[in-house]
Enzyme design. Sequence first.
Site, mmCIF file in Angstrom:
data_model
loop_
_atom_site.group_PDB
_atom_site.id
_atom_site.type_symbol
_atom_site.label_atom_id
_atom_site.label_comp_id
_atom_site.label_asym_id
_atom_site.label_seq_id
_atom_site.Cartn_x
_atom_site.Cartn_y
_atom_site.Cartn_z
ATOM 1 N N CYS A 2 0.828 -1.207 0.000
ATOM 2 C CA CYS A 2 0.000 0.000 0.000
ATOM 3 C C CYS A 2 0.867 1.262 0.000
ATOM 4 C CB CYS A 2 -0.875 0.025 1.236
ATOM 5 S SG CYS A 2 -1.883 -1.435 1.417
ATOM 6 N N ARG A 27 5.044 0.219 -6.304
ATOM 7 C CA ARG A 27 5.047 -0.595 -5.083
ATOM 8 C C ARG A 27 4.097 -1.790 -5.201
ATOM 9 N NH1 ARG A 27 6.571 2.574 -0.258
ATOM 10 N NH2 ARG A 27 5.174 1.252 0.925
ATOM 11 N N TRP A 74 -2.993 -2.662 -1.543
ATOM 12 C CA TRP A 74 -2.568 -4.016 -1.921
ATOM 13 C C TRP A 74 -3.297 -4.918 -0.942
ATOM 14 C CZ3 TRP A 74 0.274 -8.228 -0.013
ATOM 15 C CH2 TRP A 74 0.839 -9.069 -0.989
ATOM 16 N N ASN A 100 -1.688 2.049 5.822
ATOM 17 C CA ASN A 100 -0.771 0.978 5.399
ATOM 18 C C ASN A 100 -0.495 0.118 6.618
ATOM 19 O OD1 ASN A 100 -0.583 2.335 3.017
ATOM 20 N ND2 ASN A 100 1.613 2.768 3.147
ATOM 21 N N GLY A 101 -0.383 -1.187 6.441
ATOM 22 C CA GLY A 101 -0.074 -2.073 7.569
ATOM 23 C C GLY A 101 -1.240 -2.984 7.887
ATOM 24 N N GLU A 481 19.828 -15.939 -8.287
ATOM 25 C CA GLU A 481 19.330 -14.591 -8.593
ATOM 26 C C GLU A 481 18.852 -14.516 -10.052
ATOM 27 O OE1 GLU A 481 18.316 -12.029 -7.273
ATOM 28 O OE2 GLU A 481 18.607 -10.361 -8.649
ATOM 29 N N LYS A 485 15.078 -13.530 -11.165
ATOM 30 C CA LYS A 485 14.764 -12.441 -12.094
ATOM 31 C C LYS A 485 13.835 -12.946 -13.192
ATOM 32 C CE LYS A 485 15.507 -9.597 -10.347
ATOM 33 N NZ LYS A 485 16.155 -9.511 -9.071
ATOM 34 N N GLU A 488 10.231 -13.857 -11.792
ATOM 35 C CA GLU A 488 9.350 -12.806 -11.279
ATOM 36 C C GLU A 488 8.828 -11.862 -12.363
ATOM 37 O OE1 GLU A 488 10.860 -10.079 -8.318
ATOM 38 O OE2 GLU A 488 12.843 -10.093 -9.199
ATOM 39 N N HIS A 504 22.750 -34.628 -8.539
ATOM 40 C CA HIS A 504 21.956 -35.158 -7.425
ATOM 41 C C HIS A 504 20.458 -34.992 -7.682
ATOM 42 C CE1 HIS A 504 25.551 -35.809 -5.048
ATOM 43 N NE2 HIS A 504 25.973 -34.624 -5.474
ATOM 44 N N LYS A 603 6.819 -3.883 -4.561
ATOM 45 C CA LYS A 603 8.222 -3.482 -4.483
ATOM 46 C C LYS A 603 8.749 -3.611 -3.061
ATOM 47 C CE LYS A 603 12.135 -1.812 -5.764
ATOM 48 N NZ LYS A 603 13.030 -2.795 -6.382
HETATM 49 O O1 M6R Z 1 13.829 -3.790 -0.149
HETATM 50 P P1 M6R Z 1 14.509 -5.115 0.085
HETATM 51 O O2 M6R Z 1 15.838 -5.220 -0.539
HETATM 52 O O3 M6R Z 1 14.560 -5.478 1.551
HETATM 53 O O4 M6R Z 1 13.568 -6.174 -0.639
HETATM 54 C C1 M6R Z 1 13.803 -7.549 -0.552
HETATM 55 C C2 M6R Z 1 12.957 -8.320 -1.542
HETATM 56 O O5 M6R Z 1 11.601 -8.089 -1.308
HETATM 57 C C3 M6R Z 1 13.291 -7.944 -2.989
HETATM 58 O O6 M6R Z 1 14.639 -8.133 -3.282
HETATM 59 C C4 M6R Z 1 12.447 -8.808 -3.960
HETATM 60 O O7 M6R Z 1 12.821 -10.152 -3.874
HETATM 61 C C5 M6R Z 1 12.573 -8.303 -5.400
HETATM 62 N N1 M6R Z 1 11.321 -8.477 -6.067
HETATM 63 C C6 M6R Z 1 13.588 -9.074 -6.180
HETATM 64 O O8 M6R Z 1 13.719 -8.606 -7.481
#
Ligand code: M6R
Length: 608
Positions: A2, A27, A74, A100-101, A481, A485, A488, A504, A603
Amino acid sequence: MCGIVCYVGEREAKGILLEGLKRLEYRGYDSAGVAIQNGSGVHFERAVGRIADLERKIGTRPLDGTAGIAHTRWATHGEPSEANAHPHRDRDGNVFVIHNGIIENYRALKKKLEGRGVSFRSETDTEVIAHLVALHFEGDLCEAVRKTMLQLEGTFGIAVIHRQVPGKIVVARRGSPLIIGIGENCHLAASDVSAMVRHTNKVVHLLDNELAVLSSDEFSISTVQATPIERVTETVDWQADDAELNGFPHFMLKEIFEQPETVRNAIRGRLDYSEGIPRLGGIAPVWEGLKQCRHLVIVGCGTSYYAGFVGRYIFEKLTDIDVTVELASEFRYRRINFAPNTFVLALSQSGETADTLAAIREARRKGASLMGVVNVVGSSIAREAGAGVYNHAGPEIGVASTKIFTSQLTIMSLLALLLGRHHSLSLTEGIEAIRAVDALPGQISRVLSLAHAIEAMAEKYHLKSNWLFLGRKYNYPIAMEGALKLKEISYIHAEGYAAGEMKHGPIALVNPDMPTVAIAPQDSVYEKMVSNIQEIKSRRGPVIALVTEGDEEIREIADDVIEIPRTLEFLYPILSVIPLQLLAYYCAKFLHRDIDKPRNLAKSVTVE
Ligand code: M6R
């Protein structure tokens, strides 16, 4: 998650609020709404979908007024619907609230309120706040919010307006970020600085259990116990332009291409060639303790966790410290006994990730010392950690984290080098490392010049629905990683594996329809990676190999090759991750995905 944006001043609030909401779009959200005060009335509008849907709904409706609150939601409690979108209001339409929260005791509060004849219009936890503020209101909105805060359990950043209190907004915080912006003849408040940078770069951070009253010409902060607070104004170094696309089709691509600059920012003024040592002012408060550090626990989530994973190898290489890396989201389930001289290093772009924040609080409770590598200045994790290094990478807006990852790796390399030089690393080794770090921005530019070739590979492979990413040692986390990427933003299923684990299990998946991305620079595990590539090829699996410039051996066996410049082994991940970011980006582009706002993702994950 949010987002909140508020404005009170001399100008019409509507445009400022809608523009602020657009800057919070990254976000992640599913509905949005706005409420604006006009004389003794409040007009509001809400819509499911994008801000553009809200704008369409508002249409030519005046929504005039110079004070207002706006929100992107959200969904957590109740589906995305107009009734559940914020702002929420009390029975008589006097109080309007955005939040928010999560209010953890909302069920009990709702029951009590229903017992007093209050009926609810939404399924949200937020609506209780509107009714409570209305019940407590006796002419002083700040007092009514204060009394309400005392009844709430959970986390919140809230903004409240009242029909009978024109020209005033009350904001309050416990656990969810809220920042006050000081503009010319106006005040703003937002959950994220990027919503305000067009209007001001002067900000004041609200801390937990504080509330503030904003009007056009003044603001005052106090605690929930009514103690007045004086807080210094900070200047943020983000420019309005940082939050613009500047000709790029997506923020993700813009941020990938910013990496020569963001890595330069991470090292600027920090390299001392003569001593072969970096200078990191932010760790001064803990330096004496850090020199004695024998155990380091790195915590983070998602991409920040993978950065920490690479960090483990880097610290192990350059220092004599024992290092572990932990998923912040699992930290609370671990029964870790912190030995004396243990430091916990939190990595976070946003500085607001709830799990990472919870992890460092837990670590402090158990006696560990804290440090952070954080991008957002003044964020909750930066404050709680108390010491550490800022990325200074500007806002990262694309949901997929890119530029912060390479910045985090660069900063951890400097931190490890600094400690290593106080352990056993020689001056020569220090100078060699400093020289290699200094060369990174130029080398990143060379990797970026391969974007078109990588785009062509994405065109060739983007319809493959399962991918494998393999790496060893420093590049094992890079395999994970790279897979993160790809999944997602393109929604392609991908697995990141330690190449040594292939035999394995995952090798059973290899077939002509499953591409493997093998990260195989010429480092200490090169020969083993060559063997892995051969094993995949002998099962007719297509291989995209990431190799050091000039590598002829792998070129002969792999289907496609991406070359990265030669560097020191521990710095390869800073270069090897970039082609993987580009590969994910272009696959998502060919699949017509919503790259900067992938489905279901936010985000900044500010709830556990
Ligand atoms: O703001 P932060 O670095 O703490 O966020 C951590 C994860 O939420 C963030 O890296 C998330 O996995 C991204 N979508 C990855 O691209």
